[in-house]
Each structure stands twice: as structure tokens, then as C-alpha cells.
Design a protein around this motif. Structure first.
Motif, PDB file in Angstrom:
ATOM      1  N   ARG A  66      19.101  47.407  16.885  1.00  0.00           N
ATOM      2  CA  ARG A  66      20.145  46.451  17.506  1.00  0.00           C
ATOM      3  C   ARG A  66      20.603  45.381  16.410  1.00  0.00           C
ATOM      4  O   ARG A  66      21.191  44.348  17.090  1.00  0.00           O
TER       5      ARG A  66
ATOM      6  N   GLU B 203      31.126  42.432  31.601  1.00  0.00           N
ATOM      7  CA  GLU B 203      29.948  41.804  31.225  1.00  0.00           C
ATOM      8  C   GLU B 203      29.761  41.390  29.840  1.00  0.00           C
ATOM      9  O   GLU B 203      29.444  40.449  29.388  1.00  0.00           O
TER      10      GLU B 203
ATOM     11  N   GLY C 189      23.520  30.104  30.717  1.00  0.00           N
ATOM     12  CA  GLY C 189      22.065  30.488  31.098  1.00  0.00           C
ATOM     13  C   GLY C 189      22.113  31.521  32.242  1.00  0.00           C
ATOM     14  O   GLY C 189      21.326  32.520  32.218  1.00  0.00           O
TER      15      GLY C 189
ATOM     16  N   MET D 246      25.569  43.008  37.462  1.00  0.00           N
ATOM     17  CA  MET D 246      24.558  41.827  36.771  1.00  0.00           C
ATOM     18  C   MET D 246      24.195  40.698  38.051  1.00  0.00           C
ATOM     19  O   MET D 246      25.290  40.574  38.833  1.00  0.00           O
ATOM     20  N   LYS D 247      22.886  40.636  38.004  1.00  0.00           N
ATOM     21  CA  LYS D 247      22.589  39.901  39.289  1.00  0.00           C
ATOM     22  C   LYS D 247      22.626  38.410  38.808  1.00  0.00           C
ATOM     23  O   LYS D 247      22.545  37.841  37.558  1.00  0.00           O
TER      24      LYS D 247
ATOM     25  N   GLU E 212      18.814  50.652  28.554  1.00  0.00           N
ATOM     26  CA  GLU E 212      19.660  51.394  27.769  1.00  0.00           C
ATOM     27  C   GLU E 212      18.928  52.420  26.925  1.00  0.00           C
ATOM     28  O   GLU E 212      19.179  53.478  26.581  1.00  0.00           O
TER      29      GLU E 212
ATOM     30  N   ILE F  64      18.306  39.228  31.675  1.00  0.00           N
ATOM     31  CA  ILE F  64      19.416  40.246  31.659  1.00  0.00           C
ATOM     32  C   ILE F  64      19.621  41.184  30.555  1.00  0.00           C
ATOM     33  O   ILE F  64      19.656  42.266  30.798  1.00  0.00           O
ATOM     34  N   VAL F  65      19.481  40.325  29.507  1.00  0.00           N
ATOM     35  CA  VAL F  65      19.824  41.432  28.130  1.00  0.00           C
ATOM     36  C   VAL F  65      18.694  41.895  28.041  1.00  0.00           C
ATOM     37  O   VAL F  65      18.499  43.173  27.414  1.00  0.00           O
TER      38      VAL F  65
ATOM     39  N   ARG G 148      18.344  45.058  30.197  1.00  0.00           N
ATOM     40  CA  ARG G 148      19.556  46.057  29.847  1.00  0.00           C
ATOM     41  C   ARG G 148      19.157  46.826  28.407  1.00  0.00           C
ATOM     42  O   ARG G 148      19.426  47.896  28.635  1.00  0.00           O
ATOM     43  N   PHE G 149      18.522  45.883  27.632  1.00  0.00           N
ATOM     44  CA  PHE G 149      18.231  46.943  26.664  1.00  0.00           C
ATOM     45  C   PHE G 149      17.093  47.692  26.768  1.00  0.00           C
ATOM     46  O   PHE G 149      17.364  48.962  26.226  1.00  0.00           O
TER      47      PHE G 149
ATOM     48  N   PHE H  46      20.036  34.615  31.312  1.00  0.00           N
ATOM     49  CA  PHE H  46      20.548  35.396  30.328  1.00  0.00           C
ATOM     50  C   PHE H  46      19.557  36.211  29.708  1.00  0.00           C
ATOM     51  O   PHE H  46      19.760  37.494  29.359  1.00  0.00           O
TER      52      PHE H  46
ATOM     53  N   LYS I 150      22.945  44.796  14.839  1.00  0.00           N
ATOM     54  CA  LYS I 150      24.321  44.563  14.793  1.00  0.00           C
ATOM     55  C   LYS I 150      24.588  43.631  16.122  1.00  0.00           C
ATOM     56  O   LYS I 150      25.378  42.901  16.221  1.00  0.00           O
ATOM     57  N   GLU I 151      24.152  44.153  17.305  1.00  0.00           N
ATOM     58  CA  GLU I 151      24.240  43.633  18.437  1.00  0.00           C
ATOM     59  C   GLU I 151      23.872  42.251  18.555  1.00  0.00           C
ATOM     60  O   GLU I 151      24.325  41.270  18.984  1.00  0.00           O
TER      61      GLU I 151
ATOM     62  N   PHE J 292      26.227  46.832  28.078  1.00  0.00           N
ATOM     63  CA  PHE J 292      26.971  46.295  29.094  1.00  0.00           C
ATOM     64  C   PHE J 292      28.369  46.847  29.494  1.00  0.00           C
ATOM     65  O   PHE J 292      28.808  47.608  28.389  1.00  0.00           O
TER      66      PHE J 292
END
Ligand SMILES: Nc1ncnc2c1ncn2[C@@H]1O[C@H](COP(=O)(O)OP(=O)(O)OP(=O)(O)O)[C@@H](O)[C@H]1O
Ligand SMILES: [Mg+2]
Lengths: 234, 408
Positions: free
Chosen positions: B306, A107, A118, B1-2, B18, B10-11, B14-15, B7, B308-309, A103
Motif C-alpha cells: 500500500r 469515498e 476526523g 461509510m459509517k 480489501e 474507516i481506513v 477497509r484495508f 478516519f 502508493k496509497e 473505497f
């Protein structure tokens, strides 16, 4: 000083209890923290500072003893309730692995708000932008987190820790991995936010010069609070 | 970010983005597996449809014929004594007993669509010097055409029959040197004899049928074959072709007749198709398993990478449920994306194979059937497989101790 926002009562942390490798990392810790305080925790390596901070931050549970946040006993709370309480009352800044690399800076700062609500919205974005401006990084908000310098990343993670407007901000060696100049800048920033917002800061540090600028220094030696003793030079 | 996405989405997205190299590789792997399934299923459906079409447009679903005249003792009802033994007569056409009433009864059955009485037997077609043996079939055109689509096989003339007309295979016409409108002489071993006008030439796509087929009206065939008032066969089509065998058994047990369904007469093809289907099911299962293991492997690695994230997300107030959903979603998304890729791959492969694979005469080996249903099923199944495969890694991620994750 009024009511403490955070209170530790006889906190003990024992690893591998009942086994030959049993270690008591924290022993009978009694501490109180108040609104607007800026506290340094010091002590030699392995003395239990991080363990103490993680217990305060509800990431870890003490083996015995009780922890009160705003007078509420946290012992009986389940994982979900602890997570909620943590998300709303406590912000974290760590030494390493500051940010989520997938991000951007903006973000990352939005992330605690997003996890809580959410769905992203414009207000969330505006708040994140405001916080980034506070730490002087508004220009960098669309930069991927991993493409920033260590000092910048630490400022982003400070902004992120402030996103939910917590009462307590915990920082485990926040400047430990920074050059002196960046360290001083991040510290100054934290001090300023503490004074502006009245957020209680509890900072683990090995840096005596910075600790000297705090309201109070708590020294942990061998899992116990050293009262009255001069800060030992490590 | 749309703004519209929650949540977890999105994550998760992205993961995946990435780690795009990992993501692409696993999607490619899933796509190949799904593509094989799509390709095989569609081709099998096509082959089966082709086979069914061939069988069912040239054949009745059930043929009712007279019982074999097995050797059996004749009984005199009064004396209970036995007469001479009757040998099964060879090559003799036998009429179905009471066929009129059986016909009425079958037509009244709701699961039966068409019943058409026919008379079939051997005869000779003669024109000038040329003579050929033919299979003479007497039909009722309006019912028979519903079962065997004679008009579809027409190459010349009109699919029409009157008492003095005959429709013949075009190769038979060649052999006899006859055209539409010409007259041919038809006679049978039983002594019947008639001059008929050729009304149509037919091509069944089968040399034997083209050389031997001759269709006349039921009445003409009855008189030619010496079976006035009789029929040799009742051709039946049914509502549900897969129920044909059961219906045939009912017909046979209710009447003194033999009833053979297309399932029985094509038993070999049928078992071959069934075998293909079970092979296909097995292949699906194993492809599904390997897709599941692939997704699980990628996600297990991702959880470790991931951790740690995940720990930081937990520290900032993300719940276990949210973390779990982030990884479940990744599994579902991988499965879904892989199935879309697989559907594309499968469809492309089908088009190519359809264009390349031809029968000896150049006609298509199988019709191109791309049912939406197949794609929807595949996508749903792959997505579910992804979700299921992600369960173990997702639970693992949710259970990560943030203290350990952050310290480590
Ligand atoms: N899971 C565990 N099992 C056993 N011992 C542990 C575990 N976690 C921490 N310890 C031990 O607890 C002690 C305190 O660790 P802690 O990380 O709190 O020290 P610290 O004061 O933060 O040190 P440093 O300044 O190096 O960060 C150490 O001796 C450590 O080895
Ligand atoms: Mg430490």
C-alpha cells in the motif's frame, strides 16, 4: 495581477550531495504563480519537472532556496505543519495510482475532508457528491474506484483534489495515460474549473496541443527554466 | 461509510476488508494460537479446581497431632541423672498435650475457620460371625461436618450421631451384613467395648475408606480407645487455603505439636500443578510471540503493498500520526478478532473434550469452567500484542516518503 500566491526563490535540488553520484536536478529556479492562472510545465524527460512540482506541492523540500505560499516562508515549517498546509492549500492529480482501491468514488473524494476533520458527516458527503457531479460522475459515485475507466478515475481524482477547495492544483501528466478523447475531456474539465473557481492550475504535460491552450508555458531543461526559448519539440 | 467512526478506523477496517484473504488467514492463525491457550488454561483451571475440591472437601487444611515420641532421655529435675531410654511406642494412639487450650487458642485465630477435635484409632467391628478391622474416628459432628462434608456422602440413614450410634462406610456394612438401624459390636485392643446402632451408610468414592470407616461421637471413641479426655488430632480449616502451610508452621512452633498442612501432605500434586502452570506460561509466551510475528509479517507486506496509497494519502493532507494509527489499528483489530475466534475455538474444544474425556468410573475428568475473566484477559492481551506487533510496520508506513512512494 496582484500578489503571487506561490513564489519560488533560487530553488535548487541536489541529490546525493557530497557523493560522487551527486546530481543537481534543479538549479536556481525563480518562479511566481498567481491566482486564476493555468500554467503548463514542459520539458524533456528527466529535466526535473516532477521534482519541481513535488517541491511546489510541499511533498519534497528543496536543497536550497525558499518557497513562499501566500507570502509565508515554508522553510521553517515542520512535517506536521507542511502536511496541514498541503492539505488545505494544495490539490494533487497524478498520472498513475490515482485512487485508493478500497473505497468507492464518492469515498475517495471525501478522503481529504475526512483526514482533515476526523469524522465523516453528511456535509462532507454532500460536498463530495457535488464535486463528482462537477466532473460528470454523479451516477458512478458508489462504484469502487478500481472498477472505473482510466478517464473516469482521473476525473474522480480531480474531484478529490478539489475537495478542500485549494488555491493551487498540481497535476503531473494528468492526461499522460489517457486516450486522446479522455485526455481532452479531463483537460477541458480542469480549464472550466479553473475559470469557475479561480484555482491556480500547474500542469506538467508533454502534450503540446493542450499546452497551447494554457495561459503560460514554463519550459524546464536540464533543471533550469528556459526563458524566451521556443518550446522544443520532444 | 459509517458516520460514527473516525478516519483511522474507516481506513484500517477497509484495508483489512480489501485484503480479506490475508486478513482471514492471519485471524485464523491467531485464533488457533489463542484457542490453544484458552483450552489449556481452562482445562488446567478445571483440573486444579477438581483436585482442590477433592482434597479440601475430604481433608482438613491442617492436621495437628501430638509430637512423635522420639527416644529421649528422661531427666530427673533434681539429680540430672538418666533413667531408662524410652522407645517410641508403635501403634499406640497418643493424645495431644493440653489440647483444650490449643483448641481455644486456634479458635481465637482470625485466619482459622474451623477447629474440630477428633480421636482416631484401630478397632474391630463385629456382627454375628463377621468381624472387620476398622478405623474408628470420634468426632464432634457439628464442627467435623464443616470440614468433611459427611452429609454429602450419605447413601442411607441420617448424618446424625448420639453416644450409641455409628456411621460406617457402605462396603463395611455389606461385609458385616448390617443395615441402618442394626446393631454392631465395636471393640478395641485397649479393652473398650460397646454396642452401637448404625445410623448412616456413607460412600466416599474410595474403596478403602468405604471398607474401613466408622464414625462415632468423640466421647464414645475416647472410651473405646482408652483415651478418656484425650484427642489424637485437631482438624483445622483456614480462610486462605494457600496460607495453610505458613499457619501450620506457626501452630507447630507455638505449641509442642506437629501440624501438617494439606500443601505438605499433597506436595506431589502441588508440584505437579505448579509445573503445569509454568509450562502453560511458557506456551502462552511462545504462542504470543508467534502471533506477534504473524501480525507483523502481514502488516509489513501490507505496508509495502500500500505504499502508493499511503503516499497519496500523505499528499492529500493525511499526517504521519494518522498513517501510523491506521496501521496500529489494523494490528489491534487483527489481534482482537483473532482472540474472539480463538475464544470460540477454545470453548468448542473444551465442550468436546469435556464430553469425551471421562474418568474410569464415567465421571468428568475436569469440571467445565469457562471464566469470563479468562476471555477478557485473552482478548486484551491479544489486542495489545497486535498493537505491539504493528508498531514496526506502522512506523515504517508513517516514515514513507510520499515522493518516493508516488514515483515508485
Ligand atoms: N532520489 C533521487 N536520487 C537521485 N536522482 C534522482 C532522484 N529522484 C529523481 N532523480 C533524478 O532527477 C532527475 C529529474 O527527475 P524528474 O522525475 O523530476 O524528471 P521529469 O522531468 O519529471 O521526467 P519525466 O518527464 O520522465 O517525468 C532525473 O534525472 C532523475 O533520475
Ligand atoms: Mg515526471
Amino acid at each position: 495581477m496582484g500578489e503571487p500566491i506561490l513564489q519560488l526563490e533560487n530553488i535548487c535540488k541536489i541529490y546525493n550531495q557530497g557523493e560522487p553520484s551527486e546530481v543537481a536536478v534543479l538549479r536556481e529556479i525563480n518562479l511566481s504563480f498567481y491566482k486564476g492562472e493555468f500554467v503548463a510545465i514542459m520539458g524533456p524527460s528527466g529535466s526535473g519537472k516532477s521534482t519541481l512540482l513535488n517541491i511546489i506541492g510541499l511533498l519534497d523540500r528543496p536543497t536550497t532556496g525558499r518557497l513562499f505560499i501566500h507570502g509565508q516562508d515554508t522553510q521553517s515549517l515542520d512535517d506536521h505543519a507542511l502536511t496541514q498546509l498541503r492539505g488545505h492549500s494544495i490539490g494533487f492529480v497524478f498520472q498513475y495510482h490515482y485512487l485508493i482501491s478500497a473505497f468507492t468514488a464518492l469515498e475517495n473524494v471525501m478522503m481529504p475532508l475526512l483526514a482533515d476533520q476526523g469524522f465523516p458527516d453528511a456535509a462532507m458527503k454532500a460536498r463530495a457528491r457535488f464535486l463528482l457531479a462537477q466532473v460528470g460522475l454523479e451516477k458512478w459515485m458508489d462504484q469502487l474506484a478500481t472498477k472505473m475507466s482510466g478517464g473516469q478515475q482521473q476525473r474522480v481524482s480531480l474531484a478529490r483534489a478539489l475537495a478542500m477547495n485549494p488555491d493551487i492544483l498540481l497535476a503531473d501528466e494528468p492526461t499522460g495515460n489517457l486516450d486522446t478523447q479522455s485526455a481532452d475531456a479531463v483537460f477541458a474539465l480542469m480549464r472550466r474549473i479553473n475559470q469557475q473557481n479561480g484555482t491556480c492550475f500547474i500542469i506538467v504535460t508533454h502534450n503540446h496541443d493542450l499546452a497551447a491552450l494554457c495561459d503560460r508555458i514554463i519550459t524546464v531543461v536540464d533543471g533550469q527554466i528556459q526563458t524566451g526559448a521556443p518550446v522544443s519539440r520532444t | 461509510m459509517k458516520y460514527g467512526l473516525p478516519f483511522e478506523w474507516i481506513v484500517a477496517v477497509r484495508f483489512l476488508y480489501e485484503g480479506r484473504l490475508q486478513t482471514l488467514f492471519i485471524i485464523g492463525g491467531i485464533a488457533i494460537g489463542v484457542g490453544v491457550i484458552v483450552f489449556m488454561s481452562a482445562m488446567l483451571a478445571g483440573l486444579e479446581a477438581n483436585f482442590l475440591k477433592r482434597v479440601l472437601t475430604t481433608q482438613p487444611h491442617i492436621q495437628v497431632v501430638a509430637m512423635d515420641q522420639v527416644a529421649r532421655p528422661l531427666r530427673d529435675p533434681r539429680q540430672q541423672t538418666e533413667d531408662a531410654i524410652i522407645q517410641k511406642p508403635t501403634q499406640r494412639v497418643v493424645s495431644i498435650d493440653q489440647w483444650q487450650s490449643i483448641l481455644q487458642q486456634l479458635r481465637a485465630q482470625p485466619d482459622i475457620v474451623t477447629v474440630s477435635p477428633t480421636v482416631a484409632g484401630s478397632a474391630f467391628a463385629i456382627r454375628g460371625e463377621a468381624s472387620r478391622s476398622v478405623t474408628l474416628t470420634g468426632i464432634e459432628p457439628q464442627t467435623y461436618f464443616q470440614i468433611v462434608k459427611i452429609p454429602d456422602y450419605l447413601v442411607a440413614g441420617e448424618a446424625r450421631l448420639a453416644s450409641d450410634m455409628v456411621m460406617i462406610g457402605f462396603e463395611l456394612a455389606n461385609d458385616l451384613g448390617a443395615k441402618v438401624g442394626d446393631k454392631i459390636n465395636v471393640s478395641s485392643a485397649s479393652g473398650g467395648r460397646q454396642v452401637l446402632t448404625v445410623s448412616a451408610l456413607l460412600d466416599f468414592g474410595n474403596k478403602g475408606a468405604n471398607q474401613r470407616s466408622a464414625f462415632v461421637t468423640l466421647r464414645s471413641a475416647q472410651s473405646l480407645l482408652g483415651m478418656i479426655g484425650g484427642v489424637t488430632t485437631l482438624d483445622v480449616t483456614v480462610q486462605d487455603i494457600y496460607a495453610a502451610e505458613i499457619i501450620a508452621q506457626h501452630i507447630a512452633s507455638a505449641n509442642q505439636v506437629v501440624a501438617d498442612s494439606w500443601i505438605k501432605t499433597n506436595a506431589q500434586f502441588f508440584t505437579a500443578v505448579q509445573a503445569q502452570k509454568s509450562t502453560n506460561t511458557l506456551i502462552r509466551l511462545f504462542v504470543g510471540l508467534s502471533v506477534a510475528f504473524g501480525i507483523a509479517a502481514v502488516l509489513v507486506v501490507s505496508v509495502i503493498q500500500r505504499s502508493k496509497e499511503v503516499g497519496i494519502l500523505r499528499a492529500m493532507g493525511t499526517t504521519r500520526g494518522q498513517i501510523m494509527r491506521v496501521f496500529l489499528l489494523q494490528g489491534g483489530l487483527l489481534g482482537f478478532a483473532g482472540s474472539v475466534g480463538g475464544a470460540l475455538l477454545g470453548a468448542i474444544a473444551l465442550y468436546y473434550w469435556h464430553a469425551l474425556a471421562r474418568q474410569a468410573d464415567g465421571s468428568e475428568l475436569f469440571p467445565l469452567i469457562l471464566e469470563q475473566q479468562l476471555f477478557v484477559y485473552t482478548a486484551v492481551l491479544a489486542t495489545l500484542t497486535g498493537l505491539l506487533a504493528a508498531t514496526a510496520p506502522a512506523v515504517r508506513a508513517a516514515k514513507l516518503d510520499p515522493v518516493v512512494a508516488i514515483r515508485g
